[in-house]
Write a protein that holds these residues in place. Sequence first.
Motif, PDB file in Angstrom:
ATOM      1  N   CYS A  23       0.665  -1.335   0.031  1.00  6.49           N
ATOM      2  CA  CYS A  23      -0.002   0.066   0.045  1.00  6.49           C
ATOM      3  C   CYS A  23       1.041   1.353   0.087  1.00  6.49           C
ATOM      4  O   CYS A  23       1.832   1.341   0.696  1.00  6.49           O
ATOM      5  CB  CYS A  23      -0.943   0.101   1.211  1.00  6.49           C
ATOM      6  N   ILE A  25       0.032   4.247   0.826  1.00  4.12           N
ATOM      7  CA  ILE A  25      -0.179   4.867   1.940  1.00  4.12           C
ATOM      8  C   ILE A  25       0.680   4.641   3.173  1.00  4.12           C
ATOM      9  O   ILE A  25       1.177   5.336   3.817  1.00  4.12           O
ATOM     10  CB  ILE A  25      -1.558   5.107   2.238  1.00  4.12           C
ATOM     11  N   CYS A  26       0.179   3.169   3.659  1.00  8.18           N
ATOM     12  CA  CYS A  26       1.001   2.740   4.855  1.00  8.18           C
ATOM     13  C   CYS A  26       1.988   1.596   4.907  1.00  8.18           C
ATOM     14  O   CYS A  26       2.231   1.201   5.711  1.00  8.18           O
ATOM     15  CB  CYS A  26      -0.213   2.379   5.665  1.00  8.18           C
ATOM     16  N   CYS A  52      -6.458  -1.674   0.904  1.00  3.94           N
ATOM     17  CA  CYS A  52      -5.369  -2.327   1.679  1.00  3.94           C
ATOM     18  C   CYS A  52      -6.043  -2.799   2.976  1.00  3.94           C
ATOM     19  O   CYS A  52      -7.263  -2.060   3.532  1.00  3.94           O
ATOM     20  CB  CYS A  52      -4.756  -1.143   1.926  1.00  3.94           C
ATOM     21  N   CYS A  55      -4.867   0.262   6.457  1.00  2.00           N
ATOM     22  CA  CYS A  55      -5.664   1.672   6.313  1.00  2.00           C
ATOM     23  C   CYS A  55      -6.825   1.952   5.517  1.00  2.00           C
ATOM     24  O   CYS A  55      -7.451   2.772   5.538  1.00  2.00           O
ATOM     25  CB  CYS A  55      -4.509   2.536   5.988  1.00  2.00           C
TER      26      CYS A  55
HETATM   27 ZN    ZN Z   1      -2.708   0.959   3.613  1.00  2.00          ZN
END
Ligand code: ZN
Length: 320
Positions: A23, A25-26, A52, A55
Motif C-alpha cells: 500500500c 499510504i501505509c 489495503c 489503512c
Molecule cells: Zn494502507
Amino acid sequence: MTTKQSAIHGGFDSIRKINLTACPICGNETYGVLVNGKDFEFHTGEYKVQRCNSCHVSYTNPAINEREIYKFYEDRNTPDFPNSTGIIHILRQWYLARNARNILANLPISKPIRIMDYGCGDGAYSLALSTINEYKVVAVDFHPSPPPLLANSIKEASNIEYKSYQSLNELEIFDVIFCRQVLEHIPNPRQLLSQLHNFLSISGFLIIEVPNIDSFWRKLLGKYYYTLYLPQHFYHFNASSLAHLVENEGFTVRKINKLHTPILPKSIQYLTGIKSENIGFIGLLTFPLTIVMDVFFSESTTLSIICQRNLLNNFHPNSD
Ligand SMILES: [Zn+2]
C-alpha cells in the motif's frame, strides 16, 4: 486528428507503470481486490483497484509513473475540464456557488478571509467562490496560465488571481483551502496534506472533496463506474479511510458531507461504448435516480470532508 489522439501518439502507448507490492499510504502488503478495471479514456490498459487491509484506502495497481502524469492533463481536454456551456454551465455555476456558500457560512472564521482553490481545474469553483462576499480567492493548478473560464474574471475583478504550483509563495497563508477532486489524482497524498497544512492559518480549514468508492453505483457498475477513472485516480476513498488519512496528517475532522455527482452518462458510455454529445443533459435527466439509490443505501457518489488544522503537523516523510 483530435488533440487527445495526438497526445496518445505523443507518449500514452509507452507510458511507464509501476507494479505496487505494498500500500503506497501505509506500506501494508495485504489487500482485497475491489475491481478489475481498465482505462476507458486513454486506453492505457488494465488496472486493479485494491483495498489495503490496514489503512483501508483503495489504490490503483499498477500506478502510473508520476513524472508522466502531466500528459493526461496538459491539453485541458479530459472530463476533468468539463467546459460546459449554455444552461448546463449556468446550472453548474449556481450549484457550485450554493455549495461554497453553505460550507463557508458554517465555518467559524471572521471576515475578510483568504481562500485557496488548490487544483482548480477549469476554474468553475474558484469563479463561484469569488462571487461570495468578495473573498480573496487564489486559484492554483500546474498550468502556467489560468484556465479560459477564469481569464476574464482575473482581468476584471481584484479579488481573484491564478497561480501555478511553482509560483505559489511558500509563506502565503490562507484561512480556507479547498481541495476538490484532487487528492485521488496525487501519487503522494500524505505529502500534499502536509503542504496544505503549512499553507493554512492557525486553526484554518481544509475542505477535501473526493469520489466515494462505496457508492451504490460503484457496486452496481463495477469497472464501468465513471469515477474509478483509471489510471488518473491513484486512490479511491470511502468516508472512514479519508477521515483516518487526514487525522494522521495533522487535521481534526469536523464534518463529512455526502454529495451527489451525475456519474451515469459517462458510466453508460463506458458500458455500451456509445458516445453522446449530450452528456450534460443526460446527467441532468438521470441525476434524480443517481441520488435516490445512493440515499437509500446511505451512501453517495461524492464525499466532502471539512477538517481543521491541528497546531502540529504529524507528517514524517521517513517514518515508514
Ligand atoms: Zn494502507
